[in-house]
Design a protein around this motif. Structure first.
Motif, PDB file in Angstrom:
ATOM      1  N   ALA A  53       0.819  -1.211   0.000  1.00 18.83           N
ATOM      2  CA  ALA A  53       0.000   0.000   0.000  1.00 18.83           C
ATOM      3  C   ALA A  53       0.850   1.258   0.000  1.00 18.83           C
ATOM      4  O   ALA A  53       0.523   2.254  -0.646  1.00 18.83           O
ATOM      5  N   GLY A  54       1.968   1.249   0.713  1.00 11.28           N
ATOM      6  CA  GLY A  54       2.867   2.402   0.761  1.00 11.28           C
ATOM      7  C   GLY A  54       3.971   2.360  -0.272  1.00 11.28           C
ATOM      8  O   GLY A  54       4.892   3.186  -0.218  1.00 11.28           O
ATOM      9  N   LEU A  55       3.898   1.401  -1.213  1.00  5.87           N
ATOM     10  CA  LEU A  55       4.886   1.238  -2.294  1.00  5.87           C
ATOM     11  C   LEU A  55       6.291   1.011  -1.747  1.00  5.87           C
ATOM     12  O   LEU A  55       7.279   1.372  -2.392  1.00  5.87           O
ATOM     13  N   GLU A  56       6.387   0.379  -0.565  1.00 10.01           N
ATOM     14  CA  GLU A  56       7.706   0.100   0.007  1.00 10.01           C
ATOM     15  C   GLU A  56       8.515  -0.879  -0.840  1.00 10.01           C
ATOM     16  O   GLU A  56       9.749  -0.880  -0.776  1.00 10.01           O
ATOM     17  N   ASP A  57       7.846  -1.724  -1.626  1.00  9.06           N
ATOM     18  CA  ASP A  57       8.557  -2.756  -2.381  1.00  9.06           C
ATOM     19  C   ASP A  57       8.878  -2.351  -3.814  1.00  9.06           C
ATOM     20  O   ASP A  57       9.362  -3.194  -4.586  1.00  9.06           O
ATOM     21  N   LEU A  58       8.658  -1.103  -4.189  1.00  7.40           N
ATOM     22  CA  LEU A  58       9.026  -0.680  -5.540  1.00  7.40           C
ATOM     23  C   LEU A  58      10.544  -0.648  -5.684  1.00  7.40           C
ATOM     24  O   LEU A  58      11.254  -0.109  -4.840  1.00  7.40           O
ATOM     25  N   TRP A 318      14.350   0.091 -18.869  1.00  2.00           N
ATOM     26  CA  TRP A 318      14.533  -0.151 -17.446  1.00  2.00           C
ATOM     27  C   TRP A 318      13.481  -1.151 -16.967  1.00  2.00           C
ATOM     28  O   TRP A 318      12.604  -1.557 -17.728  1.00  2.00           O
ATOM     29  N   SER A 319      13.568  -1.554 -15.703  1.00  2.23           N
ATOM     30  CA  SER A 319      12.625  -2.520 -15.144  1.00  2.23           C
ATOM     31  C   SER A 319      12.101  -2.018 -13.811  1.00  2.23           C
ATOM     32  O   SER A 319      12.864  -1.512 -12.984  1.00  2.23           O
ATOM     33  N   LEU A 320      10.783  -2.161 -13.619  1.00  2.38           N
ATOM     34  CA  LEU A 320      10.144  -1.802 -12.358  1.00  2.38           C
ATOM     35  C   LEU A 320       9.613  -3.079 -11.722  1.00  2.38           C
ATOM     36  O   LEU A 320       8.821  -3.803 -12.320  1.00  2.38           O
ATOM     37  N   PHE A 321      10.058  -3.359 -10.479  1.00  2.00           N
ATOM     38  CA  PHE A 321       9.706  -4.590  -9.781  1.00  2.00           C
ATOM     39  C   PHE A 321       8.707  -4.279  -8.652  1.00  2.00           C
ATOM     40  O   PHE A 321       8.851  -3.288  -7.933  1.00  2.00           O
ATOM     41  N   THR A 322       7.702  -5.142  -8.503  1.00  2.88           N
ATOM     42  CA  THR A 322       6.718  -5.028  -7.418  1.00  2.88           C
ATOM     43  C   THR A 322       6.384  -6.422  -6.927  1.00  2.88           C
ATOM     44  O   THR A 322       6.712  -7.433  -7.567  1.00  2.88           O
ATOM     45  N   GLY A 323       5.683  -6.468  -5.786  1.00  4.35           N
ATOM     46  CA  GLY A 323       5.178  -7.741  -5.303  1.00  4.35           C
ATOM     47  C   GLY A 323       6.102  -8.464  -4.352  1.00  4.35           C
ATOM     48  O   GLY A 323       6.258  -9.684  -4.455  1.00  4.35           O
ATOM     49  N   ASN A 324       6.708  -7.737  -3.411  1.00  9.53           N
ATOM     50  CA  ASN A 324       7.501  -8.355  -2.354  1.00  9.53           C
ATOM     51  C   ASN A 324       6.954  -7.859  -1.018  1.00  9.53           C
ATOM     52  O   ASN A 324       7.337  -6.799  -0.538  1.00  9.53           O
ATOM     53  N   PRO A 325       6.058  -8.613  -0.396  1.00  8.26           N
ATOM     54  CA  PRO A 325       5.415  -8.123   0.830  1.00  8.26           C
ATOM     55  C   PRO A 325       6.365  -7.964   2.005  1.00  8.26           C
ATOM     56  O   PRO A 325       6.030  -7.287   2.983  1.00  8.26           O
ATOM     57  N   ALA A 326       7.561  -8.555   1.936  1.00 12.08           N
ATOM     58  CA  ALA A 326       8.509  -8.446   3.045  1.00 12.08           C
ATOM     59  C   ALA A 326       9.521  -7.322   2.849  1.00 12.08           C
ATOM     60  O   ALA A 326      10.323  -7.051   3.745  1.00 12.08           O
ATOM     61  N   ALA A 327       9.473  -6.655   1.694  1.00 15.19           N
ATOM     62  CA  ALA A 327      10.476  -5.622   1.407  1.00 15.19           C
ATOM     63  C   ALA A 327      10.228  -4.377   2.247  1.00 15.19           C
ATOM     64  O   ALA A 327       9.095  -4.003   2.515  1.00 15.19           O
ATOM     65  N   LYS A 328      11.311  -3.747   2.645  1.00 17.54           N
ATOM     66  CA  LYS A 328      11.237  -2.478   3.360  1.00 17.54           C
ATOM     67  C   LYS A 328      11.522  -1.334   2.394  1.00 17.54           C
ATOM     68  O   LYS A 328      12.216  -1.508   1.396  1.00 17.54           O
ATOM     69  N   ALA A 329      10.987  -0.157   2.697  1.00 20.18           N
ATOM     70  CA  ALA A 329      11.156   0.998   1.813  1.00 20.18           C
ATOM     71  C   ALA A 329      12.626   1.383   1.728  1.00 20.18           C
ATOM     72  O   ALA A 329      13.311   1.469   2.760  1.00 20.18           O
ATOM     73  N   PRO A 330      13.149   1.608   0.520  1.00 21.67           N
ATOM     74  CA  PRO A 330      14.540   2.048   0.387  1.00 21.67           C
ATOM     75  C   PRO A 330      14.702   3.498   0.839  1.00 21.67           C
ATOM     76  O   PRO A 330      13.726   4.264   0.856  1.00 21.67           O
ATOM     77  N   THR A 331      15.907   3.860   1.188  1.00 21.94           N
ATOM     78  CA  THR A 331      16.211   5.232   1.598  1.00 21.94           C
ATOM     79  C   THR A 331      17.119   5.859   0.550  1.00 21.94           C
ATOM     80  O   THR A 331      18.273   5.449   0.389  1.00 21.94           O
ATOM     81  N   TYR A 332      16.607   6.828  -0.165  1.00 25.07           N
ATOM     82  CA  TYR A 332      17.365   7.501  -1.219  1.00 25.07           C
ATOM     83  C   TYR A 332      17.552   8.970  -0.847  1.00 25.07           C
ATOM     84  O   TYR A 332      16.650   9.607  -0.286  1.00 25.07           O
ATOM     85  N   ASP A 333      18.706   9.511  -1.204  1.00 18.78           N
ATOM     86  CA  ASP A 333      18.970  10.910  -0.879  1.00 18.78           C
ATOM     87  C   ASP A 333      18.095  11.872  -1.678  1.00 18.78           C
ATOM     88  O   ASP A 333      17.840  12.992  -1.250  1.00 18.78           O
ATOM     89  N   VAL A 334      17.594  11.415  -2.841  1.00 13.02           N
ATOM     90  CA  VAL A 334      16.766  12.303  -3.665  1.00 13.02           C
ATOM     91  C   VAL A 334      15.413  12.569  -3.034  1.00 13.02           C
ATOM     92  O   VAL A 334      14.683  13.466  -3.465  1.00 13.02           O
ATOM     93  N   ALA A 335      15.048  11.823  -1.988  1.00 17.16           N
ATOM     94  CA  ALA A 335      13.767  12.048  -1.332  1.00 17.16           C
ATOM     95  C   ALA A 335      13.681  13.457  -0.755  1.00 17.16           C
ATOM     96  O   ALA A 335      12.592  14.034  -0.661  1.00 17.16           O
ATOM     97  N   ALA A 336      14.837  14.030  -0.377  1.00 13.84           N
ATOM     98  CA  ALA A 336      14.843  15.386   0.173  1.00 13.84           C
ATOM     99  C   ALA A 336      14.498  16.429  -0.884  1.00 13.84           C
ATOM    100  O   ALA A 336      14.189  17.573  -0.549  1.00 13.84           O
ATOM    101  N   LEU A 337      14.537  16.041  -2.163  1.00 18.64           N
ATOM    102  CA  LEU A 337      14.249  16.975  -3.253  1.00 18.64           C
ATOM    103  C   LEU A 337      12.833  16.812  -3.796  1.00 18.64           C
ATOM    104  O   LEU A 337      12.511  17.355  -4.854  1.00 18.64           O
TER     105      LEU A 337
END
Length: 416
Positions: A53-58, A318-337
Motif C-alpha cells: 500500500a505504501g509502495l515500500e517494495d518498488l 529499465w525494469s520496475l519490480f513489485t510484489g515483495n510483501p517483506a520488502a522495506k522501503a529504500p532510503t534515497y537521498d533524492v527524497a529530500a528533493l
C-alpha cells in the motif's frame, strides 16, 4: 533408564535460494526511457494493486540491472481553504436580500458557501463578482439554495472558472417566501494538485433493505487514491445522504440532491472521497428512509495519480519490480528533493503491462531465521548419525535407542 526425547529445530537452506537481486519480487514491468534527464512515470492501477500500500517494495533498475533512486510523488491533499469573507454586509430590499462582501484574498476563488440559521426554505440566487465595485461580472444567474428540516440542503456554489475577485455580491429573491437571516459566508480555494484521471468502475451488486440502498462497486484494483464518485440519476426530485465504505470503515459521505422550483434546477451528484482505498471493492450506502430507491443509471469515478520521478543518464529499457510483501522501503537521498522535483520539467516515461518476474524464486521471500551456528570441532565426539531432512522449516527428530544409550544423561553433549 533414559527417556525418549524429541528435538525440534529449524533447518537452514543448503544453498542460497536467491540467484537474482530481484528474486523475491513477483512482478516486473518494462519502463522505456527515451533520453537523458528527469523522467516521470504515472503508475498504472495494476502496479499500485500489486505493490504494498505504501509502495515500500518498488524497485527501479536501469538497463544494466542496477537499482536506481526515485521519488514517489503522492497525491497532494485536497486541502480546500474556507476562510470567512471580510466586511460581510446584508441589505434588505423589497422582495430581495443583497449580500455584499470582500473576499480578502487574491487567490482564485472556486466556491462560495453561504451561512444562515434558517430551515425549510427554497430561494433563487444570483452571484456577481468585481475587482473595482464599478463593473460586475455574473458568475451564477439561476442558482438555488435550500434547506430541509432534517438538515439536508444546498448552500454552496462552485464556479466553473476559478478567478481572483476582490468583491462578491449575492442577490437572494424573497418574492415567493419571507426573507431569512444570513450570518456570514466563506470562500474556498483549492491548493494546486495534479488533475484526477478517469477510473473505470462497475456495479457488482445491489441490495435494497431497511430504508437504504447498498451498491457494491468494483474498482478492479486496490490501493488506488479515489478522488470522486458521481452518480447518474434520472429522478427529477430527491435528497439523499450517501456514504462510501470500505469494509466496516466509512471513508466519505455527502448529501446529494436534485431540486427544481419555478423552472429553476439545482443538483449535487458528486461525492468527494480523496482517500486511498486498500481494497478493490467499495460499498455505496444511500439512505432512502421511506422514499423509493433512486433510479441510478451509472456511476462515474476519478482517481488521483501516483507518479515516480527519476533521473536517467541515457535512453534505454529499465525494469520496475513489485510484489515483495517483506520488502522495506529504500532510503534515497533524492527524497529530500521531492518538493522541488514535483514542479520540475520532466520527460514522460512509458511502462508495459504487469508480468510475472521470470527470476522470481519463492524461497527467496522466506525471512532470514538467524539460526546458523558456529563451526563445530568434532574432535571430542565418539559417535555420529546422519540426519535426513524432510524439507525447509521446522523439523522434529525422535532420538532412537542408540543415541540415548551413548549420550550423557541430560543430553548435554548432543550437537547437530
Amino acid at each position: 533408564m533414559k527417556r525418549l526425547a524429541f528435538i525440534p529445530f529449524v533447518a537452514a537452506l543448503a544453498a542460497s535460494a536467491q540467484t537474482s537481486p530481484h528474486a523475491a519480487w513477483q512482478n516486473v514491468q518494462s519502463v522505456t526511457v527515451s533520453g537523458s534527464g528527469l523522467h516521470r512515470l504515472d503508475l498504472p492501477p495494476a502496479t499500485l494493486s500489486a505493490a504494498q500500500a505504501g509502495l515500500e517494495d518498488l524497485r527501479l533498475s536501469d538497463a544494466q540491472g542496477v537499482d536506481q533512486p526515485f521519488v514517489i510523488e503522492w497525491p497532494l491533499p485536497a486541502s480546500t481553504r474556507q476562510p470567512q469573507v471580510e466586511n460581510f454586509r446584508v441589505t434588505l430590499q423589497p422582495q430581495q436580500t443583497i449580500l455584499d462582501m470582500d473576499t480578502g484574498t487574491t487567490k482564485p476563488i472556486r466556491a462560495l458557501v453561504l451561512e444562515c440559521a434558517a430551515h425549510d426554505f427554497v430561494k433563487a440566487v444570483s452571484i456577481e463578482a468585481s475587482n473595482d465595485r464599478s463593473q460586475w461580472r455574473p458568475l451564477i444567474t439561476d442558482g438555488m439554495i435550500f434547506r430541509q428540516s432534517d438538515g439536508a440542503g444546498h448552500m454552496t456554489f462552485t464556479f466553473a472558472s476559478p478567478q481572483s475577485w476582490a468583491h462578491l455580491r449575492v442577490t437572494i429573491r424573497d418574492d415567493s417566501s419571507p426573507a431569512i437571516a444570513f450570518t456570514g459566508a466563506r470562500i474556498e480555494w483549492q491548493e494546486p494538485r495534479t488533475a484526477p484521471v478517469p477510473l473505470d468502475v462497475s456495479v457488482s451488486g445491489r441490495e435494497e433493505a431497511k430504508g437504504e440502498t447498498r451498491l457494491r462497486l468494483d474498482l478492479r484494483h486496490s490501493n488506488l487514491f479515489l478522488a470522486e464518485l458521481s452518480l447518474r440519476v434520472s429522478d427529477a426530485l430527491f435528497s439523499r445522504h450517501v456514504s462510501v465504505q470500505t469494509g466496516p470503515r466509512t471513508i466519505a459521505s455527502a448529501q446529494l440532491h436534485r431540486l427544481a422550483v419555478n423552472g429553476k434546477q439545482t443538483e449535487e451528484l458528486t461525492i468527494p472521497v480523496f482517500t486511498q482505498v486498500p481494497a478493490d471493492e467499495i460499498t455505496l450506502v444511500i439512505i432512502n428512509n421511506d422514499s423509493p430507491p433512486l433510479k441510478i443509471e451509472g456511476i462515474n469515478a476519478t482517481r488521483d495519480p501516483v507518479s515516480l520521478a527519476f533521473h536517467a543518464s541515457a535512453p534505454g529499457s529499465w525494469s520496475l519490480f513489485t510484489g515483495n510483501p517483506a520488502a522495506k522501503a529504500p532510503t534515497y537521498d533524492v527524497a529530500a528533493l521531492a518538493n522541488d522535483l514535483r514542479s520540475a520539467a520532466s520527460i514522460p516515461a512509458t511502462i508495459t503491462l504487469l508480468e510475472p518476474n521470470p527470476t522470481f524464486n519463492k524461497a527467496a521471500t522466506q525471512p532470514e531465521t538467524g539460526l546458523s551456528g558456529a563451526t563445530l570441532d568434532l574432535t571430542g565426539w565418539s559417535y555420529r548419525k546422519a540426519v535426513t531432512l524432510p524439507g525447509n522449516g521446522v523439523s522434529q527428530i525422535e532420538l532412537d535407542l542408540d543415541v540415548l544409550a551413548h549420550a550423557r544423561d541430560e543430553l548435554g553433549d548432543l550437537r547437530l
